[in-house]
Design a protein around this motif. Structure first.
Motif, PDB file in Angstrom:
ATOM      1  N   UNK A 170      23.106   3.684  16.332  1.00  0.00           N
ATOM      2  CA  UNK A 170      24.071   3.949  15.262  1.00  0.00           C
ATOM      3  C   UNK A 170      23.741   5.340  14.739  1.00  0.00           C
ATOM      4  N   UNK A 171      24.469   6.333  15.232  1.00  0.00           N
ATOM      5  CA  UNK A 171      24.167   7.724  14.883  1.00  0.00           C
ATOM      6  C   UNK A 171      25.209   8.235  13.887  1.00  0.00           C
ATOM      7  N   UNK A 172      24.730   8.856  12.834  1.00  0.00           N
ATOM      8  CA  UNK A 172      25.579   9.346  11.747  1.00  0.00           C
ATOM      9  C   UNK A 172      25.297  10.839  11.531  1.00  0.00           C
ATOM     10  N   UNK A 173      25.929  11.462  10.530  1.00  0.00           N
ATOM     11  CA  UNK A 173      25.618  12.860  10.228  1.00  0.00           C
ATOM     12  C   UNK A 173      24.142  13.092   9.931  1.00  0.00           C
ATOM     13  N   UNK A 174      23.415  12.059   9.531  1.00  0.00           N
ATOM     14  CA  UNK A 174      21.986  12.217   9.272  1.00  0.00           C
ATOM     15  C   UNK A 174      21.187  12.442  10.555  1.00  0.00           C
ATOM     16  N   UNK A 175      21.752  12.074  11.697  1.00  0.00           N
ATOM     17  CA  UNK A 175      20.998  12.152  12.955  1.00  0.00           C
ATOM     18  C   UNK A 175      20.910  13.591  13.463  1.00  0.00           C
ATOM     19  N   UNK A 176      22.056  14.241  13.601  1.00  0.00           N
ATOM     20  CA  UNK A 176      22.077  15.655  14.006  1.00  0.00           C
ATOM     21  C   UNK A 176      23.471  16.224  13.779  1.00  0.00           C
ATOM     22  N   UNK A 182      31.313  11.690  12.537  1.00  0.00           N
ATOM     23  CA  UNK A 182      31.603  10.338  13.024  1.00  0.00           C
ATOM     24  C   UNK A 182      30.352   9.478  13.074  1.00  0.00           C
ATOM     25  N   UNK A 183      30.585   8.184  13.186  1.00  0.00           N
ATOM     26  CA  UNK A 183      29.527   7.225  13.514  1.00  0.00           C
ATOM     27  C   UNK A 183      29.605   6.955  15.015  1.00  0.00           C
ATOM     28  N   UNK A 184      28.516   7.190  15.695  1.00  0.00           N
ATOM     29  CA  UNK A 184      28.430   6.867  17.123  1.00  0.00           C
ATOM     30  C   UNK A 184      27.818   5.476  17.243  1.00  0.00           C
ATOM     31  N   UNK A 185      28.605   4.517  17.708  1.00  0.00           N
ATOM     32  CA  UNK A 185      28.150   3.136  17.849  1.00  0.00           C
ATOM     33  C   UNK A 185      28.018   2.821  19.334  1.00  0.00           C
ATOM     34  N   UNK A 186      26.830   2.395  19.728  1.00  0.00           N
ATOM     35  CA  UNK A 186      26.550   2.205  21.159  1.00  0.00           C
ATOM     36  C   UNK A 186      25.839   0.876  21.389  1.00  0.00           C
ATOM     37  N   UNK A 187      26.232   0.190  22.450  1.00  0.00           N
ATOM     38  CA  UNK A 187      25.625  -1.094  22.803  1.00  0.00           C
ATOM     39  C   UNK A 187      24.988  -1.010  24.185  1.00  0.00           C
ATOM     40  N   UNK A 188      24.231  -2.050  24.526  1.00  0.00           N
ATOM     41  CA  UNK A 188      23.709  -2.165  25.884  1.00  0.00           C
ATOM     42  C   UNK A 188      24.648  -3.073  26.671  1.00  0.00           C
ATOM     43  N   UNK A 189      24.591  -3.012  28.003  1.00  0.00           N
ATOM     44  CA  UNK A 189      25.487  -3.844  28.815  1.00  0.00           C
ATOM     45  C   UNK A 189      25.294  -5.336  28.525  1.00  0.00           C
ATOM     46  N   UNK A 190      26.371  -6.098  28.656  1.00  0.00           N
ATOM     47  CA  UNK A 190      26.358  -7.525  28.358  1.00  0.00           C
ATOM     48  C   UNK A 190      25.259  -8.286  29.103  1.00  0.00           C
ATOM     49  N   UNK A 198      20.236  -8.244  18.235  1.00  0.00           N
ATOM     50  CA  UNK A 198      18.840  -7.935  18.542  1.00  0.00           C
ATOM     51  C   UNK A 198      17.996  -8.136  17.290  1.00  0.00           C
ATOM     52  N   UNK A 199      16.726  -8.384  17.474  1.00  0.00           N
ATOM     53  CA  UNK A 199      15.832  -8.612  16.341  1.00  0.00           C
ATOM     54  C   UNK A 199      15.397  -7.315  15.669  1.00  0.00           C
ATOM     55  N   UNK A 200      15.593  -6.195  16.336  1.00  0.00           N
ATOM     56  CA  UNK A 200      15.184  -4.903  15.771  1.00  0.00           C
ATOM     57  C   UNK A 200      16.407  -4.081  15.400  1.00  0.00           C
ATOM     58  N   UNK A 201      16.277  -3.196  14.432  1.00  0.00           N
ATOM     59  CA  UNK A 201      17.422  -2.358  14.031  1.00  0.00           C
ATOM     60  C   UNK A 201      17.782  -1.351  15.104  1.00  0.00           C
ATOM     61  N   UNK A 202      18.956  -0.790  14.972  1.00  0.00           N
ATOM     62  CA  UNK A 202      19.413   0.224  15.916  1.00  0.00           C
ATOM     63  C   UNK A 202      18.659   1.542  15.712  1.00  0.00           C
ATOM     64  N   UNK A 203      18.548   2.289  16.778  1.00  0.00           N
ATOM     65  CA  UNK A 203      18.060   3.663  16.669  1.00  0.00           C
ATOM     66  C   UNK A 203      19.088   4.431  15.841  1.00  0.00           C
TER      67      UNK A 203
END
Length: 204
Positions: A170-176, A182-190, A198-203
């Motif tokens: 989940x990348x936002x203006x805070x990332x770079x 925009x918010x870049x929202x990305x998942x892993x393949x099904x 997932x049990x851990x937060x997103x990068x």
């Protein structure tokens, strides 16, 4: 013969996706879609309905991987709770490399979407490039102290998406600077997902 049948059963079980068939998941969620074919996308679909009550629209039809559709449908609950009815994306499926590299972007596989603005009857239109307030929050208090209502809404949503377990990135203006609008929202393949969340937060 029994041995052959047993081996076939084991092979079928081993190849099954941990969460079951992704298209069956879309059907269970009453999402309207069309199966399609796009180079690079493992489970390509064209979404033709709202996702979780949120209209997701852009300059072109929303064609993405089934795994991302499921996460967006689930994440829509957060958006609705914040008064949003529409999310506008600037980019979804696109055959391109990560900026400054020779590595294909996850957009190339339909596993990422760039959302640039959100709209609702009581909040108007909130644009990431204009309303997101950078540099807020920390590991203890994710939201921090936004100065505006729009900034607070966008920051709360960003925190919820990061902590939801629905996304890998989940990348936002805070990332770079590349994500300033925009918010870049990305998942892993099904098939690689062992759980919906997932049990851990997103990068981020």
């Amino acid at each position: 013969m029994r041995l052959v049948l047993a081996l076939l059963l084991v092979a079928t079980t081993a190849n099954a996706d941990p969460l079951g068939n992704c298209y069956d998941e879309l059907d269970a969620r009453h999402i309207t879609y069309k199966k399609t074919k796009k180079p690079g996308i493992a489970k390509p679909v064209e979404v033709t309905s709202a996702l979780g009550g949120i209209e997701v629209s852009g300059d072109e039809p929303l064609v993405i991987d089934c795994s991302l559709v499921v996460s967006l449908d689930e994440a829509a609950h957060y958006m609705k709770a914040l008064g949003m009815t529409k999310a506008n994306f600037a980019s979804a499926y696109s055959r391109r490399n990560v900026r400054g590299t020779n590595h294909p972007s996850k957009h190339s596989y339909g596993l990422a979407i760039d959302v640039s603005s959100f709209t609702g009857p009581d909040i108007g239109t909130l644009r990431v490039d204009n309303d997101y307030e950078q540099g807020l929050g920390d590991a203890v208090d994710c939201v921090g102290q936004p100065l505006t209502k729009g900034g607070a809404i966008l920051k709360v949503l960003q925190c919820q998406l990061v902590r939801s377990g629905l996304f890998h990135l989940v990348l936002s203006p805070d990332y770079d600077d590349a994500h300033h609008d925009h918010y870049h929202l990305e998942v892993i393949p099904w098939p690689e997902r062992s759980a919906l969340r997932a049990s851990s937060p997103a990068i981020h």
